[in-house]
Design a protein around this motif. Structure first.
Motif, short mmCIF file in Angstrom:
data_model
loop_
_atom_site.label_atom_id
_atom_site.label_comp_id
_atom_site.label_asym_id
_atom_site.label_seq_id
_atom_site.Cartn_x
_atom_site.Cartn_y
_atom_site.Cartn_z
N MET A 258 -4.70 7.05 -3.64
CA MET A 258 -4.86 5.69 -4.47
C MET A 258 -4.51 4.44 -3.52
SD MET A 258 -4.95 6.74 -7.56
CE MET A 258 -4.21 7.56 -8.98
N ALA A 259 -5.56 3.88 -3.18
CA ALA A 259 -5.23 2.94 -1.94
C ALA A 259 -4.68 1.57 -2.47
CB ALA A 259 -6.72 2.63 -1.34
N MET A 260 -3.89 0.91 -1.83
CA MET A 260 -3.37 -0.41 -2.15
C MET A 260 -3.91 -1.65 -1.49
SD MET A 260 0.41 0.61 -3.19
CE MET A 260 1.20 2.39 -3.55
N HIS A 261 -3.50 -2.59 -1.91
CA HIS A 261 -3.76 -3.97 -1.17
C HIS A 261 -2.80 -3.97 -0.12
CE1 HIS A 261 -4.58 -8.19 -0.41
NE2 HIS A 261 -5.67 -8.01 -1.12
N LEU B 200 0.37 -6.22 -0.01
CA LEU B 200 1.69 -5.94 -0.30
C LEU B 200 2.74 -5.85 0.52
CD1 LEU B 200 3.59 -4.57 -2.66
CD2 LEU B 200 2.74 -2.48 -2.17
N GLN C 26 -6.55 -1.55 -7.88
CA GLN C 26 -5.98 -1.47 -6.64
C GLN C 26 -4.67 -2.77 -6.65
OE1 GLN C 26 -7.27 -2.87 -2.53
NE2 GLN C 26 -7.94 -0.57 -2.59
N VAL C 27 -5.10 -3.88 -7.11
CA VAL C 27 -4.00 -4.89 -7.07
C VAL C 27 -2.87 -4.52 -8.07
CG1 VAL C 27 -3.58 -7.19 -7.65
CG2 VAL C 27 -5.44 -6.82 -6.62
N LEU D 224 6.48 -7.81 0.35
CA LEU D 224 7.70 -7.07 0.13
C LEU D 224 8.67 -7.93 1.60
CD1 LEU D 224 6.78 -3.32 -0.05
CD2 LEU D 224 7.95 -5.07 -1.82
N VAL E 204 9.89 -11.03 0.12
CA VAL E 204 10.80 -10.78 -0.91
C VAL E 204 12.12 -10.15 -0.31
CG1 VAL E 204 11.30 -9.30 -2.64
CG2 VAL E 204 9.10 -10.46 -2.75
N PHE E 205 12.16 -9.36 0.72
CA PHE E 205 13.11 -8.80 1.15
C PHE E 205 13.91 -9.73 2.09
CE2 PHE E 205 11.51 -4.55 0.22
CZ PHE E 205 12.54 -4.17 -0.65
N PHE F 153 5.36 10.95 -2.89
CA PHE F 153 4.46 9.82 -3.24
C PHE F 153 3.25 9.84 -2.33
CE2 PHE F 153 2.61 5.30 -3.49
CZ PHE F 153 2.87 5.48 -4.96
N ALA G 157 15.57 -0.95 -4.39
CA ALA G 157 16.66 -1.28 -3.62
C ALA G 157 17.42 -2.40 -4.23
CB ALA G 157 15.65 -2.35 -2.61
N LEU H 266 24.35 6.94 -0.54
CA LEU H 266 23.63 6.50 -1.68
C LEU H 266 24.19 5.99 -2.90
CD1 LEU H 266 20.39 6.07 -2.10
CD2 LEU H 266 20.25 8.15 -3.31
N TRP I 296 3.63 4.13 2.60
CA TRP I 296 4.98 3.52 3.21
C TRP I 296 4.55 2.54 4.45
CZ3 TRP I 296 9.32 1.36 1.49
CH2 TRP I 296 10.17 0.77 2.67
N ARG J 143 -6.20 12.29 -5.06
CA ARG J 143 -7.01 11.24 -4.43
C ARG J 143 -6.38 10.11 -4.02
NH1 ARG J 143 -9.65 6.94 -7.07
NH2 ARG J 143 -8.69 7.26 -8.79
N ARG K 249 -2.04 -1.78 -9.13
CA ARG K 249 -1.12 -0.48 -8.45
C ARG K 249 -0.24 -0.90 -7.21
NH1 ARG K 249 -5.50 2.76 -6.05
NH2 ARG K 249 -6.21 3.16 -8.16
N SER K 250 -0.78 -1.85 -6.79
CA SER K 250 0.07 -2.28 -5.68
C SER K 250 1.34 -3.14 -6.01
CB SER K 250 -0.75 -3.45 -4.61
OG SER K 250 -1.86 -2.81 -4.25
N ILE L 2 17.38 1.07 1.28
CA ILE L 2 16.22 1.93 1.09
C ILE L 2 15.34 2.11 2.49
CG2 ILE L 2 15.77 1.30 -1.44
CD1 ILE L 2 13.46 -0.40 -0.25
N MET M 280 3.81 -0.97 2.76
CA MET M 280 5.07 -1.43 2.41
C MET M 280 6.04 -1.93 3.71
SD MET M 280 5.69 1.45 -0.52
CE MET M 280 4.30 1.43 -1.92
N TRP N 63 15.89 9.43 -1.27
CA TRP N 63 14.84 8.43 -1.29
C TRP N 63 13.51 8.80 -0.46
CZ3 TRP N 63 12.57 4.84 -3.60
CH2 TRP N 63 12.00 3.67 -2.73
N ILE O 175 11.00 -2.70 -4.87
CA ILE O 175 12.00 -3.73 -4.87
C ILE O 175 13.10 -3.29 -5.99
CG2 ILE O 175 12.64 -5.89 -5.55
CD1 ILE O 175 9.78 -6.54 -4.62
#
Lengths: 254, 325
Positions: free
Chosen positions: B170-173, B176, A23-24, B180, B183-184, B226, A38, A88, B235, B168, A26-27, B199, B239, B219, A35
């Motif tokens: 796909m779960a995430m942490h 994140l 999971q980590v 983000l 970072v942004f 996804f 962007a 875009l 998203w 299925r 994938r994240s 974006i 995210m 986008w 990123i």
């Protein structure tokens, strides 16, 4: 030798730990993807793939891109709908306003600078109060050999053909409303459209090419007062136009 | 106070804690938890309630919310196309009958990148800050954001495909989103460009609706695909920095969805429909410390749980107002 006797105790990885690890990862992958997507926006800006003429009052390109909140309020107030928003392919210029002068120039139909007044962030600088203070760029006779005035030719008919959607405010026709340039045909002995339709007094004149009175030929001369609105580029009847706007570059005075 | 801090930490990505110790319960909550341990007649009750709900599934709040998203965005569109000047601009910044409004995340990006602040932007930001603080912070997400609506449709397809075992989730942490966000913010400050705006599906969609579609919609489609084929609500859940910005605004907001322990059957239907199920951990059996618990700031106040709950254990609550009414 002693190392071999005490091997590190390694616990077996549980299914749960494995799932969390995936999971980590994938994240991290998804985050890097977002990123990265962007940051792709940097290329069109850096490489200047699309050099755009910005609306009146715009700051220099880099601070302009930073200050613009991409809301399009300038688009909404423009009476001739000269302002378009970037797509875009413009990277960080997505949603940022520009003017394609050849298809629709800013002719200051709004009298004041409405787009500047509409801008909520100062990307179109509020220091600009009158059209004479604008500095989007400067006109340049890019194809002198094609210029009708330099060839001594006149011009008859609508400047850009019968179906061009361009708008312009003709003071003598309607003080308040811009009309289609296709609805305003000309009949000129010597073409002087770029001079005739320029909204800034003293920005461009037509000068005699020589002193011989029998030689009608003239040439457009651009002066410092030119603000780069692009009206001459839009109205120029030859295609591609004989006169174009060079966008203001860093270092040139505002 | 501790529970508020915990819910804030959970919004930033911390995993929800495990079942609390018996000693942590309030007196009323302990009595209710104890009462729920007796199984007498429970089966019949659950069956009766489920039958009732299956007969009359409620979509009251969802329908209101969809109407709100459609109306707000339609107002932007008609203001420009019919030139009635009610809401000029787009979701990133606008003038509502003349008053400046500015999206909080977009303003933040501009302020960080431009490093100069114009008074109009301050006014617009402050107005919107006050508005969304009053209305509940992430209420923006579920009641206004056009991407939220599209993502709900994408989620519907995703869940259908999941039930058919074709995809299925796909779960995430959830951390994140915080990463983000930082970072942004850093990219805007460091590069001098509003990198995230390139974006932002919210800005792209809003402009596409008002000024006409463009390539940038690609986008948005990529994000939706996804979410349909890989990660449920990727998203909005994991995210979007805009969601986190509004989440922070809603920390002290008076508008909540509130959980009442008494009638809850702990079936978990609410968690199954929720965009941010970690705020509903409290509905698990034995988790509620008090009889009434306001959900954490990450809650978008969308009301799906209010609609789905068969026992009305989840309700909208406006602090102070409920007592007055």
């Amino acid at each position: 030798m002693t190392d071999a006797k005490t091997p590190p105790t390694k616990k077996p990885v549980t299914v749960r730990q494995l799932r969390e690890r995936r999971q980590v990862l994938r994240s991290i992958g998804a985050g890097a993807g977002v990123i990265g997507a962007a940051m792709l926006g940097f290329f069109p800006v850096m490489k200047k793939w699309t050099e755009r003429l910005r609306p009146p009052g715009a700051l220099l390109e880099d601070p302009f891109l930073a200050a613009c909140i991409k809301c399009g309020q300038c688009v909404q107030v423009c009476p001739v709908e000269a302002i378009k928003l970037g797509d875009l392919d413009e990277g960080f210029g997505v949603g940022v306003p520009y003017i394609d002068a050849r298809s629709q120039a800013c002719d200051f139909s709004c009298d004041a600078v409405q787009c500047v007044l509409a801008c909520p962030t100062g990307a179109l600088s509020h220091d600009t109060d009158t059209k004479e203070q604008v500095h989007m760029g400067v006109a340049r006779l890019s194809r002198p050999k094609a210029c009708l005035a330099r060839l001594g030719k006149g011009f008859k008919g609508p400047a850009r053909g019968a179906d061009h959607p361009g708008l312009h405010r003709y003071m003598e026709v309607d003080r308040w409303n811009p009309i289609l340039i296709s609805d305003h045909p000309y009949d000129l002995e010597l073409c002087d459209l770029c001079v005739r339709e320029c909204p800034i007094v003293g920005a461009i004149t037509l000068e005699r090419i020589n002193l011989d009175p029998s030689d009608l030929r003239g040439t457009p001369v651009v002066f410092d007062k030119c603000v780069g609105c692009g009206m001459c580029e839009m109205i120029c009847p030859v295609d591609p136009p004989a006169i174009v706007i060079d966008k203001r570059q860093p270092g040139e005075d505002a | 106070m501790m529970s508020l801090l915990t819910s804030i930490a959970e919004m930033f990505g911390r995993a929800p804690g495990s079942k609390p110790d018996d000693s942590a319960y309030s007196e009323g909550a302990r009595a209710l938890h104890d009462a729920k341990r007796t199984k007498e007649g429970k089966k019949e009750r659950v069956a009766a309630i489920k039958a009732e709900r299956d007969l009359h599934p409620s979509h009251k709040w969802r329908n209101r919310r969809w109407a709100s998203i459609l109306i707000v965005n339609a107002l932007f569109i008609v203001s420009f196309s019919w030139d009635i000047q009610l809401i000029e601009g787009s979701l990133s910044a606008s003038r509502v009958v003349g008053f400046h409004f500015a999206d909080l995340n977009a303003s933040l990006q501009v302020m960080l990148a431009f490093k100069e602040i114009l008074i109009n932007l301050v006014i617009g930001t402050a107005t919107v800050l006050l508005l969304w603080w009053l209305l509940g912070g992430r209420t923006f997400c579920s009641w206004v954001c056009p991407y939220h609506l599209l993502a709900e449709l994408g989620e519907y397809i995703h869940l259908r495909l999941t039930s058919m075992k074709l995809v299925r989730d796909m779960a995430m942490h959830r951390g994140l989103r915080t990463v983000l966000y930082i970072v942004f913010a850093g990219l805007a400050f460091g590069s001098g460009y509003t990198v995230f705006e390139a974006i932002s599906p919210v800005g792209i969609l809003s402009r596409a609706m008002i000024y006409g579609p463009g390539l940038a919609l690609i986008w948005v489609v990529v994000l939706l695909l996804f979410e349909v084929f890989f990660t449920r609500r990727a998203w909005c859940r994991y995210m979007c920095p805009i969601g986190l910005t509004y989440g922070m605004v809603g920390i002290t907001s008076p508008v909540h969805v509130t959980y009442n322990l008494e009638n809850c059957l702990h079936e978990g239907d609410c968690r199954a429909v929720c965009l941010v199920p970690h705020v509903l951990e409290v509905t698990k059996k034995g988790y509620a410390l008090k009889e009434d618990v306001a959900l954490g700031p990450d809650c978008t106040r969308c009301g799906l749980c209010v609609d789905v709950c068969p026992t009305n254990s989840l309700t909208y609550d406006v602090m102070g107002l409920n007592k007055l009414l």
